[in-house]
Design a protein around this motif. Structure first.
Motif, PDB file in Angstrom:
ATOM      1  N   LEU A 220       0.827  -1.208   0.000  1.00  0.00           N
ATOM      2  CA  LEU A 220       0.000   0.000   0.000  1.00  0.00           C
ATOM      3  C   LEU A 220       0.863   1.260   0.000  1.00  0.00           C
ATOM      4  O   LEU A 220       0.481   2.282  -0.609  1.00  0.00           O
ATOM      5  CB  LEU A 220      -0.926  -0.006   1.221  1.00  0.00           C
ATOM      6  CG  LEU A 220      -2.006  -1.094   1.224  1.00  0.00           C
ATOM      7  CD1 LEU A 220      -2.808  -1.036   2.523  1.00  0.00           C
ATOM      8  CD2 LEU A 220      -2.944  -0.947   0.022  1.00  0.00           C
ATOM      9  N   LEU A 223       1.789   2.773  -3.358  1.00  0.00           N
ATOM     10  CA  LEU A 223       0.808   3.526  -4.150  1.00  0.00           C
ATOM     11  C   LEU A 223       1.314   4.927  -4.468  1.00  0.00           C
ATOM     12  O   LEU A 223       0.852   5.553  -5.437  1.00  0.00           O
ATOM     13  CB  LEU A 223      -0.526   3.611  -3.402  1.00  0.00           C
ATOM     14  CG  LEU A 223      -1.273   2.294  -3.195  1.00  0.00           C
ATOM     15  CD1 LEU A 223      -2.524   2.519  -2.349  1.00  0.00           C
ATOM     16  CD2 LEU A 223      -1.654   1.656  -4.525  1.00  0.00           C
ATOM     17  N   HIS A 281      -6.387   2.237  -1.510  1.00  0.00           N
ATOM     18  CA  HIS A 281      -7.099   1.386  -2.468  1.00  0.00           C
ATOM     19  C   HIS A 281      -8.577   1.738  -2.477  1.00  0.00           C
ATOM     20  O   HIS A 281      -9.203   1.829  -3.528  1.00  0.00           O
ATOM     21  CB  HIS A 281      -6.890  -0.085  -2.092  1.00  0.00           C
ATOM     22  CG  HIS A 281      -7.596  -1.049  -2.986  1.00  0.00           C
ATOM     23  ND1 HIS A 281      -8.948  -1.327  -2.868  1.00  0.00           N
ATOM     24  CD2 HIS A 281      -7.156  -1.806  -4.034  1.00  0.00           C
ATOM     25  CE1 HIS A 281      -9.305  -2.206  -3.797  1.00  0.00           C
ATOM     26  NE2 HIS A 281      -8.245  -2.519  -4.506  1.00  0.00           N
ATOM     27  N   LEU A 284     -10.420  -2.438   0.019  1.00  0.00           N
ATOM     28  CA  LEU A 284      -9.430  -3.507   0.165  1.00  0.00           C
ATOM     29  C   LEU A 284      -9.995  -4.671   0.974  1.00  0.00           C
ATOM     30  O   LEU A 284      -9.625  -4.883   2.121  1.00  0.00           O
ATOM     31  CB  LEU A 284      -8.161  -2.961   0.824  1.00  0.00           C
ATOM     32  CG  LEU A 284      -6.949  -3.899   0.770  1.00  0.00           C
ATOM     33  CD1 LEU A 284      -6.497  -4.117  -0.665  1.00  0.00           C
ATOM     34  CD2 LEU A 284      -5.804  -3.347   1.609  1.00  0.00           C
ATOM     35  N   ASN A 288      -9.987  -8.686  -3.212  1.00  0.00           N
ATOM     36  CA  ASN A 288      -9.242  -7.749  -4.051  1.00  0.00           C
ATOM     37  C   ASN A 288      -7.746  -7.776  -3.773  1.00  0.00           C
ATOM     38  O   ASN A 288      -6.995  -6.968  -4.339  1.00  0.00           O
ATOM     39  CB  ASN A 288      -9.768  -6.324  -3.838  1.00  0.00           C
ATOM     40  CG  ASN A 288     -11.130  -6.121  -4.455  1.00  0.00           C
ATOM     41  OD1 ASN A 288     -11.514  -6.862  -5.358  1.00  0.00           O
ATOM     42  ND2 ASN A 288     -11.873  -5.133  -3.971  1.00  0.00           N
ATOM     43  N   LEU A 299      -3.112  -6.153  -6.580  1.00  0.00           N
ATOM     44  CA  LEU A 299      -4.307  -5.477  -6.083  1.00  0.00           C
ATOM     45  C   LEU A 299      -5.257  -5.357  -7.266  1.00  0.00           C
ATOM     46  O   LEU A 299      -4.864  -4.893  -8.338  1.00  0.00           O
ATOM     47  CB  LEU A 299      -3.975  -4.084  -5.553  1.00  0.00           C
ATOM     48  CG  LEU A 299      -2.974  -3.973  -4.407  1.00  0.00           C
ATOM     49  CD1 LEU A 299      -2.744  -2.499  -4.057  1.00  0.00           C
ATOM     50  CD2 LEU A 299      -3.454  -4.724  -3.179  1.00  0.00           C
ATOM     51  N   VAL A 302      -9.676  -1.590  -8.619  1.00  0.00           N
ATOM     52  CA  VAL A 302      -9.106  -0.337  -8.116  1.00  0.00           C
ATOM     53  C   VAL A 302      -9.980   0.873  -8.450  1.00  0.00           C
ATOM     54  O   VAL A 302      -9.488   2.008  -8.485  1.00  0.00           O
ATOM     55  CB  VAL A 302      -7.671  -0.141  -8.655  1.00  0.00           C
ATOM     56  CG1 VAL A 302      -6.776  -1.280  -8.189  1.00  0.00           C
ATOM     57  CG2 VAL A 302      -7.654  -0.032 -10.183  1.00  0.00           C
ATOM     58  N   LEU A 305      -9.543   3.785  -6.011  1.00  0.00           N
ATOM     59  CA  LEU A 305      -8.211   4.302  -5.722  1.00  0.00           C
ATOM     60  C   LEU A 305      -8.246   5.821  -5.642  1.00  0.00           C
ATOM     61  O   LEU A 305      -8.811   6.487  -6.508  1.00  0.00           O
ATOM     62  CB  LEU A 305      -7.244   3.866  -6.830  1.00  0.00           C
ATOM     63  CG  LEU A 305      -5.812   4.388  -6.733  1.00  0.00           C
ATOM     64  CD1 LEU A 305      -5.063   3.691  -5.606  1.00  0.00           C
ATOM     65  CD2 LEU A 305      -5.088   4.181  -8.065  1.00  0.00           C
ATOM     66  N   ASP A 313      -8.288   1.556   4.788  1.00  0.00           N
ATOM     67  CA  ASP A 313      -7.918   0.359   4.025  1.00  0.00           C
ATOM     68  C   ASP A 313      -7.715  -0.835   4.951  1.00  0.00           C
ATOM     69  O   ASP A 313      -8.191  -1.948   4.677  1.00  0.00           O
ATOM     70  CB  ASP A 313      -6.624   0.614   3.238  1.00  0.00           C
ATOM     71  CG  ASP A 313      -6.879   1.107   1.818  1.00  0.00           C
ATOM     72  OD1 ASP A 313      -8.049   1.110   1.384  1.00  0.00           O
ATOM     73  OD2 ASP A 313      -5.903   1.491   1.140  1.00  0.00           O
TER      74      ASP A 313
END
Length: 409
Positions: A220, A223, A281, A284, A288, A299, A302, A305, A313
């Motif tokens: 995560l 990201l 996300h 989550l 997923n 992942l 999305v 997102l 999350d």
């Protein structure tokens, strides 16, 4: 297309109306509704099975049915959402206006029919031999798996409203640029359809070896910051009162318990910091999060997102694990037990266990309205309460006692 509701109804009246709709579409009167939608005689025998209930408070109730009548078999959706367009059957029952359509002719997903046609998909994804329908949320989205002659997935078709496809592609591209493991966009061959590569691995709950919570959090963190420029969406916890309304409608009996529980969860959330805005996300749950050889491999899904709080999350993931622990998967309890201390230890500075537990309770409360059976709804309501007590007392004991008692019963 979907039209706006100008009824001016108060929220309480909306919830009461939608509770009536759920009762009609899932109760004893459902066969008559299905006959009318099919244009069948009132005395014609039909076999009707409720496949799924999609309820978004204030936006209507949609119910999908597997239907057999004579030698025919159909998948039918009946919805109370305000709709117009070709191919819809308009019904009126007990003062309620409903619309029905045969799958795959969803009025909000014009790309769905093409995505369900093998010949069309084979032109988009050469090597496609068959199609498997993975998931469907009427009027919102669907996922179709394209399968080759060897049984392996050739690709996936994500079907969304046409206006949402560009944003979906952008989210996948952001993840690809950041090096985050996620399906890649192949093409968008027609409005509202996005073709994706298969995700490596299997969903978390199907994986024989599961990663550590710290490994999930590391992914995560990858990201990055680019998703912070995307539009913010409310988390499951942000809409706890709406989910409580949905639970009231789903339970089918007068009960203030979901509303009281939502108020308690809100008090805890308001009293505890959720941490800084980061890329999240947004949905989550274990389905997923894909895993291979004990490591996070992808992942998926999305669509949500964007900017949010890391605690949301984590709460979403733990809440769904707790739901699995009390319903279907004993192994989920072992994973949850191992992950909880790690999750708390890795929360952002200033974010404590009460914030995490309250948000997890809100996620569980959101599941009450879509649970398949009355027994399951009440079980989830009790689980949401256990998370709430755990948040209020800042102790794991109330939650773990509930989970171990339920998983052993």
């Amino acid at each position: 297309m979907i039209t706006t509701d100008a009824s001016g109804s108060r929220p309480g009246a909306v919830v009461a109306t939608e509770a009536r709709v759920r009762g009609l579409l899932t109760g004893a009167g459902r066969d008559d509704v299905v006959r009318a939608a099919l244009g069948a005689r009132p005395d014609q025998p039909v076999a009707v099975r409720v496949d799924r209930v999609q309820h978004r408070v204030g936006l209507g109730v949609s119910v999908g049915y597997d239907v057999r009548y004579g030698a025919a078999q159909d998948y039918l959706v009946v919805s109370s959402a305000p709709l117009d367009g070709a191919g819809l059957a308009r019904l009126e029952r007990d003062g309620l206006v409903l619309h029905a359509w045969r799958h795959p002719h969803d009025p909000a997903l014009p790309g769905l029919a093409a995505a369900c046609d093998v010949a069309t998909v084979a032109r988009w994804l050469p090597g496609t031999a068959t199609l498997e329908f993975c998931s469907y949320r009427p009027l919102r989205r669907a996922v179709v798996r394209a399968v080759g002659a060897d049984g392996a997935a050739v690709g996936y078709l994500k079907v969304v409203r046409p206006g949402a496809a560009t944003d979906l592609v952008r989210r996948h591209d952001l993840l690809a640029d950041a090096g985050v493991p996620a399906p890649l966009v192949l093409t968008a061959p027609t409005p509202g359809v996005v073709l994706l590569t298969p995700a490596p691995g299997t969903p978390l709950l199907d994986a024989p070896v599961r990663p550590r919570m710290a490994d999930v959090l590391d992914v995560l963190e990858e990201l990055g910051t680019e998703p912070l420029a995307l539009p913010a969406r409310p988390s499951w916890a942000d809409r706890v009162e709406v989910h409580a309304d949905g639970a009231v409608a789903a339970l089918g009996t007068p009960s203030s318990r979901p509303l009281e529980l939502a108020a308690r969860l809100r008090r805890v959330m308001d009293a505890h910091d959720a941490g800084p805005l980061v890329a999240t996300h947004g949905d989550l749950h274990p389905g997923n999060l894909f895993v291979a050889d004990g490591e996070v491999s992808a992942l998926i899904d999305v669509d949500s997102l964007g900017p949010g709080h890391r605690v949301d999350d984590v709460a979403c993931l733990l809440a769904h694990l707790s739901q699995a622990a009390v319903t279907t998967d004993v192994g989920a309890l072992r994973t949850l037990t191992a992950w909880l201390p790690d999750a708390v230890a890795h929360l952002p500075r200033g974010v404590g266990y009460p914030a995490l537990a309250a948000r997890a309770g809100a996620v569980v409360l959101s599941l009450v309205g879509v649970a398949a059976s009355a027994a399951h709804r009440w079980r989830l309501l009790a689980l949401a309460r256990a998370w709430c007590v755990s948040a209020e007392t800042a102790r794991l004991d109330p939650l773990m006692h509930h989970l171990t008692r339920r998983s052993s019963s």
